[in-house]
Design a protein around this motif. Structure first.
Motif: not given
Length: 110
Positions: A77-96
């Motif tokens: 979950r985005c620390v700013d808006c609370g929306r889901p962080v896209p799966e592809g972004r988490l795959e590329a940058r797990p610390e996002a």
């Protein structure tokens, strides 16, 4: 990405970052006789190593914060808006920590 996989990837990243930081902080090579040109090259190498150490330390902090989000049940979950962080972004940058939109806003503020 499920939280178990995320935790494993983050912990692996933390181990690798700790190893890299240890190497970058290692004892300096013994002083040797060298020309003024060599001294300039050594300074450049030291500057490069310091920059790499700064990047690794910053990424280490981000990984630790991501592990905390896993523990708190808010990973992905985005620390700013609370929306889901896209799966592809988490795959590329797990610390996002942020979704793409919020990350863009954060970068523009800098």
């Amino acid at each position: 990405m499920d939280v178990t996989t995320a935790r494993e990837r983050l912990e692996d990243m933390l181990v690798e970052l700790d190893r890299s930081i240890g190497v970058l902080q290692g004892d300096p090579v013994a002083v040797r006789e060298h020309s003024a040109a060599d001294a300039g090259a050594d300074l450049t190498d030291n500057d490069r190593a310091q920059a790499m150490l700064t990047v690794a330390t910053t990424q280490r902090r981000a990984v630790i914060e991501a592990i905390k989000r896993v523990d708190e049940g808010v990973y992905g979950r985005c620390v700013d808006c609370g929306r889901p962080v896209p799966e592809g972004r988490l795959e590329a940058r797990p610390e996002a920590a942020r979704c793409v939109q919020c990350q863009g806003k954060q970068e523009r503020r800098r």
